[in-house]
Write an enzyme that holds these catalytic residues in place. Structure first.
Site, PDB file in Angstrom:
ATOM      1  N   ASN A 107      -5.142   4.651  -4.363  1.00  0.00           N
ATOM      2  CA  ASN A 107      -6.522   4.569  -3.830  1.00  0.00           C
ATOM      3  C   ASN A 107      -7.455   3.861  -4.827  1.00  0.00           C
ATOM      4  OD1 ASN A 107      -5.156   6.717  -2.234  1.00  0.00           O
ATOM      5  ND2 ASN A 107      -7.149   6.876  -1.264  1.00  0.00           N
ATOM      6  N   LYS A 109       2.037  -4.014   6.515  1.00  0.00           N
ATOM      7  CA  LYS A 109       2.470  -4.012   5.102  1.00  0.00           C
ATOM      8  C   LYS A 109       3.997  -3.905   5.024  1.00  0.00           C
ATOM      9  CE  LYS A 109      -1.560  -4.408   3.271  1.00  0.00           C
ATOM     10  NZ  LYS A 109      -1.942  -5.740   2.780  1.00  0.00           N
ATOM     11  N   SER A 141       0.839  -1.199   0.000  1.00  0.00           N
ATOM     12  CA  SER A 141       0.000   0.000   0.000  1.00  0.00           C
ATOM     13  C   SER A 141       0.873   1.248   0.000  1.00  0.00           C
ATOM     14  CB  SER A 141      -0.868  -0.022   1.256  1.00  0.00           C
ATOM     15  OG  SER A 141      -1.476   1.228   1.468  1.00  0.00           O
ATOM     16  N   TYR A 148      -1.823  -1.028  10.787  1.00  0.00           N
ATOM     17  CA  TYR A 148      -2.124  -1.601   9.473  1.00  0.00           C
ATOM     18  C   TYR A 148      -0.936  -1.412   8.526  1.00  0.00           C
ATOM     19  CZ  TYR A 148      -3.704  -1.729   4.640  1.00  0.00           C
ATOM     20  OH  TYR A 148      -3.775  -1.984   3.293  1.00  0.00           O
ATOM     21  N   ARG A 173      -9.656  14.536   9.569  1.00  0.00           N
ATOM     22  CA  ARG A 173      -9.572  13.189  10.152  1.00  0.00           C
ATOM     23  C   ARG A 173      -8.137  12.971  10.613  1.00  0.00           C
ATOM     24  NH1 ARG A 173     -11.202   8.158   6.285  1.00  0.00           N
ATOM     25  NH2 ARG A 173      -9.252   8.790   5.294  1.00  0.00           N
TER      26      ARG A 173
HETATM   27  P1  NAD Z   1     -11.133  -7.028   1.010  1.00  0.00           P
HETATM   28  O1  NAD Z   1     -11.393  -6.996   2.477  1.00  0.00           O
HETATM   29  O2  NAD Z   1     -12.277  -6.803   0.092  1.00  0.00           O
HETATM   30  O3  NAD Z   1     -10.426  -8.394   0.615  1.00  0.00           O
HETATM   31  C1  NAD Z   1      -9.580  -9.086   1.490  1.00  0.00           C
HETATM   32  C2  NAD Z   1     -10.014 -10.534   1.523  1.00  0.00           C
HETATM   33  O4  NAD Z   1      -9.150 -11.273   2.372  1.00  0.00           O
HETATM   34  C3  NAD Z   1     -11.442 -10.718   2.074  1.00  0.00           C
HETATM   35  O5  NAD Z   1     -12.184 -11.503   1.160  1.00  0.00           O
HETATM   36  C4  NAD Z   1     -11.235 -11.432   3.404  1.00  0.00           C
HETATM   37  O6  NAD Z   1     -12.314 -12.292   3.715  1.00  0.00           O
HETATM   38  C5  NAD Z   1      -9.922 -12.174   3.161  1.00  0.00           C
HETATM   39  N1  NAD Z   1      -9.143 -12.480   4.352  1.00  0.00           N
HETATM   40  C6  NAD Z   1      -8.731 -11.621   5.329  1.00  0.00           C
HETATM   41  N2  NAD Z   1      -7.984 -12.279   6.236  1.00  0.00           N
HETATM   42  C7  NAD Z   1      -7.893 -13.580   5.835  1.00  0.00           C
HETATM   43  C8  NAD Z   1      -7.256 -14.739   6.360  1.00  0.00           C
HETATM   44  N3  NAD Z   1      -6.572 -14.713   7.500  1.00  0.00           N
HETATM   45  N4  NAD Z   1      -7.382 -15.896   5.678  1.00  0.00           N
HETATM   46  C9  NAD Z   1      -8.095 -15.951   4.518  1.00  0.00           C
HETATM   47  N5  NAD Z   1      -8.722 -14.892   3.995  1.00  0.00           N
HETATM   48  C10 NAD Z   1      -8.630 -13.709   4.634  1.00  0.00           C
HETATM   49  O7  NAD Z   1      -9.962  -5.955   0.735  1.00  0.00           O
HETATM   50  P2  NAD Z   1      -9.434  -5.355  -0.647  1.00  0.00           P
HETATM   51  O8  NAD Z   1      -9.818  -3.925  -0.684  1.00  0.00           O
HETATM   52  O9  NAD Z   1      -9.770  -6.235  -1.771  1.00  0.00           O
HETATM   53  O10 NAD Z   1      -7.871  -5.386  -0.352  1.00  0.00           O
HETATM   54  C11 NAD Z   1      -7.075  -6.486  -0.754  1.00  0.00           C
HETATM   55  C12 NAD Z   1      -5.658  -6.264  -0.280  1.00  0.00           C
HETATM   56  O11 NAD Z   1      -5.165  -5.037  -0.799  1.00  0.00           O
HETATM   57  C13 NAD Z   1      -5.518  -6.159   1.245  1.00  0.00           C
HETATM   58  O12 NAD Z   1      -4.331  -6.802   1.620  1.00  0.00           O
HETATM   59  C14 NAD Z   1      -5.412  -4.673   1.479  1.00  0.00           C
HETATM   60  O13 NAD Z   1      -4.679  -4.378   2.651  1.00  0.00           O
HETATM   61  C15 NAD Z   1      -4.657  -4.221   0.234  1.00  0.00           C
HETATM   62  N6  NAD Z   1      -4.889  -2.823  -0.101  1.00  0.00           N
HETATM   63  C16 NAD Z   1      -6.168  -2.372  -0.244  1.00  0.00           C
HETATM   64  C17 NAD Z   1      -6.397  -1.026  -0.540  1.00  0.00           C
HETATM   65  C18 NAD Z   1      -7.798  -0.490  -0.649  1.00  0.00           C
HETATM   66  O14 NAD Z   1      -7.976   0.720  -0.526  1.00  0.00           O
HETATM   67  N7  NAD Z   1      -8.803  -1.310  -0.878  1.00  0.00           N
HETATM   68  C19 NAD Z   1      -5.297  -0.170  -0.729  1.00  0.00           C
HETATM   69  C20 NAD Z   1      -4.006  -0.673  -0.597  1.00  0.00           C
HETATM   70  C21 NAD Z   1      -3.807  -2.008  -0.279  1.00  0.00           C
HETATM   71  C1  WQD Z   2      -9.561   9.753   0.841  1.00  0.00           C
HETATM   72  C2  WQD Z   2      -9.839  11.211   1.175  1.00  0.00           C
HETATM   73  C3  WQD Z   2     -10.290  11.642   3.499  1.00  0.00           C
HETATM   74  C4  WQD Z   2     -14.075   9.501   3.761  1.00  0.00           C
HETATM   75  C5  WQD Z   2      -6.939   4.738   2.821  1.00  0.00           C
HETATM   76  C6  WQD Z   2      -5.886   4.057   3.663  1.00  0.00           C
HETATM   77  C7  WQD Z   2      -4.752   3.614   2.786  1.00  0.00           C
HETATM   78  C8  WQD Z   2      -5.260   2.766   1.611  1.00  0.00           C
HETATM   79  C9  WQD Z   2      -6.387   3.439   0.886  1.00  0.00           C
HETATM   80  C10 WQD Z   2      -5.157   0.472   2.228  1.00  0.00           C
HETATM   81  C11 WQD Z   2      -9.165  11.670   2.470  1.00  0.00           C
HETATM   82  C12 WQD Z   2     -11.485  11.956   2.654  1.00  0.00           C
HETATM   83  C13 WQD Z   2     -12.899  10.057   3.299  1.00  0.00           C
HETATM   84  C14 WQD Z   2     -15.147  10.378   4.108  1.00  0.00           C
HETATM   85  C15 WQD Z   2     -13.785  12.263   3.490  1.00  0.00           C
HETATM   86  N1  WQD Z   2      -5.808   1.527   2.061  1.00  0.00           N
HETATM   87  N2  WQD Z   2     -12.752  11.387   3.165  1.00  0.00           N
HETATM   88  N3  WQD Z   2     -14.955  11.723   3.948  1.00  0.00           N
HETATM   89  O1  WQD Z   2      -7.197   7.750   3.640  1.00  0.00           O
HETATM   90  O2  WQD Z   2      -6.269   8.145   1.306  1.00  0.00           O
HETATM   91  O3  WQD Z   2      -6.350   5.873   2.198  1.00  0.00           O
HETATM   92  O4  WQD Z   2      -7.395   3.848   1.815  1.00  0.00           O
HETATM   93  O5  WQD Z   2      -3.975   0.286   2.110  1.00  0.00           O
HETATM   94  O6  WQD Z   2      -3.888   2.901   3.595  1.00  0.00           O
HETATM   95  O7  WQD Z   2      -5.426   4.979   4.636  1.00  0.00           O
HETATM   96  O8  WQD Z   2      -8.447   6.956   1.558  1.00  0.00           O
HETATM   97  O9  WQD Z   2     -10.802   6.916   0.865  1.00  0.00           O
HETATM   98  O10 WQD Z   2     -10.257   6.914   3.334  1.00  0.00           O
HETATM   99  O11 WQD Z   2      -9.849   8.969   2.003  1.00  0.00           O
HETATM  100  O12 WQD Z   2     -13.661  13.482   3.379  1.00  0.00           O
HETATM  101  O13 WQD Z   2     -16.226   9.967   4.575  1.00  0.00           O
HETATM  102  O14 WQD Z   2     -11.245  11.365   1.405  1.00  0.00           O
HETATM  103  O15 WQD Z   2     -10.140  12.588   4.517  1.00  0.00           O
HETATM  104  O16 WQD Z   2      -8.770  12.998   2.274  1.00  0.00           O
HETATM  105  P1  WQD Z   2      -7.022   7.297   2.249  1.00  0.00           P
HETATM  106  P2  WQD Z   2      -9.912   7.358   1.965  1.00  0.00           P
END
Ligand code: NAD
Ligand code: WQD
Length: 337
Positions: free
Chosen positions: A178, A152, A124, A148, A291
């Site tokens: 994002n 990573k 991430s 979190y 936030r």
């Molecule tokens: P998600 O929650 O939709 O998907 C994650 C999946 O992993 C879920 O289906 C959950 O049931 C499964 N899971 C969690 N722990 C588990 C375990 N111990 N064993 C088996 N299954 C398990 O999340 P997503 O948004 O699809 O994110 C996928 C990956 O990408 C995550 O590692 C997340 O940290 C990373 N990521 C997401 C974002 C984002 O904004 N969505 C951004 C950066 C990184």
């Molecule tokens: C985006 C912008 C908020 C909600 C997060 C994790 C990051 C990654 C992606 C996993 C910010 C604003 C949000 C709301 C708002 N995930 N906001 N009202 O914080 O950039 O990243 O998700 O790895 O680790 O931190 O994404 O979508 O939460 O926020 O104003 O109800 O929207 O303040 O400026 P962020 P976000």
């Protein structure tokens, strides 16, 4: 190839499973369904015209995982499974370290014993922390700001140590910015449980009538319109980035780090207005305090992925909003129907 996808029923995982099936790969999904529904995979099967196998297993259950590897003989792994809510990770850090870090160690031990040494990992942009100037580049020193993000960072370190110890390992660390949007069919998309933490899922629930109004966290940042800037990326572009990374590491051992982002910033207000355009009406919002932990602005330098993987984003902010809205409008309560 036969690819084992952990977390493959989740948001990014389900879109990537579809991209893998469409690229001709066979897929085995391992998921404990903690934050997802098997319905996502059923719909992926409909869209692809063929199915992925689902094994409902928790990654921390090493013996169950070993059995899955023994029965399916995957050649490579894409590892999405994990908990992902920043705020929650500060309240229950042990659950995050156990699930995300210990879960990955369990996966890697099973891979090692099964002779599988190729893995693409969901990292991430959060690993860049608060001290780096943007745009973020892969060579910068990392330093996450919350449990979190530290999971990573830990997994990135573990994977690069494992690859340094054995030249057969192939590791892709993908730092997502994002992710938003949904498959253009409107059949699969993000289905957050409870109150969405992230901006676009929240806006989408306001648009569909599940939430009263958006709160915009902060209007006094040092940015053009006072709201934060982020690098939003369409989930289908992100999914395609995984297929490109998987194919690249097949020919390139060692550890590789790639930003997967678009390379520019969009403000919260711009995102809201793009979503309003997709919906065709104005949406209620109010400004609220900042936030805690939010950075004013960051985005990716996406040039390394372009050079190595010949991958870059192709879908616009308007497409992200249109596709996200199609999914939300057709599935107001997500997969629960
Ligand atoms: P998600 O929650 O939709 O998907 C994650 C999946 O992993 C879920 O289906 C959950 O049931 C499964 N899971 C969690 N722990 C588990 C375990 N111990 N064993 C088996 N299954 C398990 O999340 P997503 O948004 O699809 O994110 C996928 C990956 O990408 C995550 O590692 C997340 O940290 C990373 N990521 C997401 C974002 C984002 O904004 N969505 C951004 C950066 C990184
Ligand atoms: C985006 C912008 C908020 C909600 C997060 C994790 C990051 C990654 C992606 C996993 C910010 C604003 C949000 C709301 C708002 N995930 N906001 N009202 O914080 O950039 O990243 O998700 O790895 O680790 O931190 O994404 O979508 O939460 O926020 O104003 O109800 O929207 O303040 O400026 P962020 P976000």
């Amino acid at each position: 190839m036969r690819i084992l996808v952990t977390g493959g029923t989740g948001y990014i995982g389900s879109h990537t499973v579809l991209a893998l099936l469409e690229a001709g790969h066979d897929v085995i999904v391992v998921d404990n369904l903690y934050n997802s529904s098997p319905e996502a995979l059923r719909r992926v099967g409909e869209l692809a015209g063929r199915t992925a196998d689902l094994e409902v297993v928790d990654l921390t259950d090493e013996s169950a995982l070993e059995d899955v590897f023994a029965r399916h003989h995957p050649e490579s792994v894409i590892h999405f499974a994990g908990l992902k809510a920043v705020g929650e990770s500060t309240r229950i850090p042990l659950d995050y370290y156990y699930n995300n870090t210990a879960g990955t160690i369990s996966l890697l031990r099973v891979m090692q014993r099964s002779g599988i040494r190729s893995i693409v990992f969901s990292s991430s942009a959060t690993v860049y922390g608060e001290h780096n100037p943007y745009p973020y580049m892969e060579h910068m020193e990392i330093g996450a700001m919350n449990p979190y993000g530290r999971t990573k960072e830990q997994v990135e370190d573990i994977l690069s140590d494992v690859a340094a110890a054995d030249p057969e390992w192939r590791v892709a660390l993908l730092r997502y910015f994002n992710p938003v949007g949904a498959h253009p069919s409107g059949r699969i998309g993000e289905d957050p449980q409870g109150i969405p933490n992230n901006l676009v899922p929240f806006i989408a629930q306001v648009a569909v009538g599940r939430r009263e109004r958006l709160q915009i966290f902060g209007d006094d940042y040092d940015t053009p319109d006072g709201t934060c800037l982020r690098d939003y990326i369409h989930v289908v572009d992100l999914a395609e980035g995984h297929v490109a990374a998987l194919e690249y590491i097949a020919g390139h051992p060692g550890t590789h780090r790639w930003n997967l982002g678009g390379g520019s910033g969009t403000s919260v207000l711009e995102m809201l207005h793009a979503f309003e355009k997709a919906v065709g009406r104005e949406l209620p919002y109010e400004f609220a305090p900042r936030r805690p932990g939010d950075l004013p602005a960051f985005w990716a330098d996406a040039s390394r992925a372009k050079a190595d993987l010949e991958w870059s984003v192709t879908r616009s902010i308007d497409e992200m909003c249109r596709d996200h809205w199609r999914w939300q409008e057709n599935n107001p309560n997500g997969y629960a129907g």
